[in-house]
Design a protein around this motif. Structure first.
Motif, PDB file in Angstrom:
ATOM      1  N   LEU A  85       1.024  -1.790   0.351  1.00  0.00           N
ATOM      2  CA  LEU A  85      -0.273  -0.217  -0.186  1.00  0.00           C
ATOM      3  C   LEU A  85       0.896   1.380   0.449  1.00  0.00           C
ATOM      4  O   LEU A  85       0.574   2.236  -1.040  1.00  0.00           O
ATOM      5  N   ALA A  86       1.914   1.313   0.901  1.00  0.00           N
ATOM      6  CA  ALA A  86       2.248   2.185   1.082  1.00  0.00           C
ATOM      7  C   ALA A  86       3.750   2.969  -0.571  1.00  0.00           C
ATOM      8  O   ALA A  86       4.043   3.721  -0.994  1.00  0.00           O
ATOM      9  N   TYR A  87       4.445   1.443  -1.368  1.00  0.00           N
ATOM     10  CA  TYR A  87       4.426   1.158  -2.443  1.00  0.00           C
ATOM     11  C   TYR A  87       3.545   2.140  -3.399  1.00  0.00           C
ATOM     12  O   TYR A  87       3.965   2.880  -4.667  1.00  0.00           O
ATOM     13  N   ILE A  89       1.089   3.929  -2.549  1.00  0.00           N
ATOM     14  CA  ILE A  89       0.910   5.212  -2.586  1.00  0.00           C
ATOM     15  C   ILE A  89       2.185   6.409  -3.205  1.00  0.00           C
ATOM     16  O   ILE A  89       1.388   7.289  -4.044  1.00  0.00           O
ATOM     17  N   TYR A  91       4.076   5.652  -5.173  1.00  0.00           N
ATOM     18  CA  TYR A  91       4.006   5.849  -6.622  1.00  0.00           C
ATOM     19  C   TYR A  91       2.816   6.327  -7.506  1.00  0.00           C
ATOM     20  O   TYR A  91       3.127   7.012  -8.649  1.00  0.00           O
ATOM     21  N   PHE A  92       2.141   6.795  -7.093  1.00  0.00           N
ATOM     22  CA  PHE A  92       0.637   7.553  -7.401  1.00  0.00           C
ATOM     23  C   PHE A  92       1.073   8.546  -7.744  1.00  0.00           C
ATOM     24  O   PHE A  92       1.017  10.297  -7.551  1.00  0.00           O
ATOM     25  N   LEU A  93       1.788   9.464  -6.064  1.00  0.00           N
ATOM     26  CA  LEU A  93       2.395  10.847  -5.900  1.00  0.00           C
ATOM     27  C   LEU A  93       3.440  10.918  -6.416  1.00  0.00           C
ATOM     28  O   LEU A  93       3.431  12.155  -6.975  1.00  0.00           O
TER      29      LEU A  93
END
Length: 150
Positions: A85-87, A89, A91-93
């Motif tokens: 999940l953190a990755y 997020i 990636y999206f940012l």
């Protein structure tokens, strides 16, 4: 001890996801699922959404499945799921917001890392076909792009 292991699994998973993003991008998106990724390189549509956006669904399902397993006794599922999940997020940012400006945020980021990542991605997108691509990573890109971005 369990907390330290949880943290190590989380950061290990986050780090491993950079390899998974590179591998998926190079061999799957630019391979047999180019039909889904092509619209990311060829803006031949008017929609804000791209068929390429479907790739996040796979990792979201994996992450949610790990959360579910964590809630049902497999405690390793929590740090694994949160690492993915953190990755996602990150990636999206970095990819969708910072590089492609799908939302008008981070427009003034101009440090050496931001310039290097942006340059590497620009070089990747200069290849419009699925062959002859380069620089498939997202957070870790070859050092030459940072040297050129100074």
């Amino acid at each position: 001890m369990k907390t330290l292991l949880w943290i190590l699994i989380f950061f290990g998973t986050f780090s491993f996801m950079e390899f998974m993003a590179w591998f998926t991008h190079k061999y799957i998106m630019h391979g047999f699922l180019w039909s889904l990724h092509r619209d990311h390189h060829h803006k031949d549509h008017d929609s804000w959404f791209e068929r390429n956006d479907a790739f996040f669904i796979f990792y979201a399902i994996v992450s949610m499945s790990l959360f579910y397993s964590g809630a049902n006794g497999f405690w390793y599922g929590w740090p694994l799921g949160f690492g993915i999940l953190a990755y996602g997020i990150a990636y999206f940012l970095v990819h969708d917001i910072f590089i492609h400006q799908r939302f008008k945020l981070f427009r003034n980021a101009n440090n050496w890392y931001a310039r290097g990542v942006r340059r590497a991605h620009k070089i990747h997108h200069k290849h419009l076909g699925k062959e002859d691509g380069e620089c498939f990573g997202m957070l870790l890109v070859p050092f030459k792009y940072f040297k050129k971005a100074k």
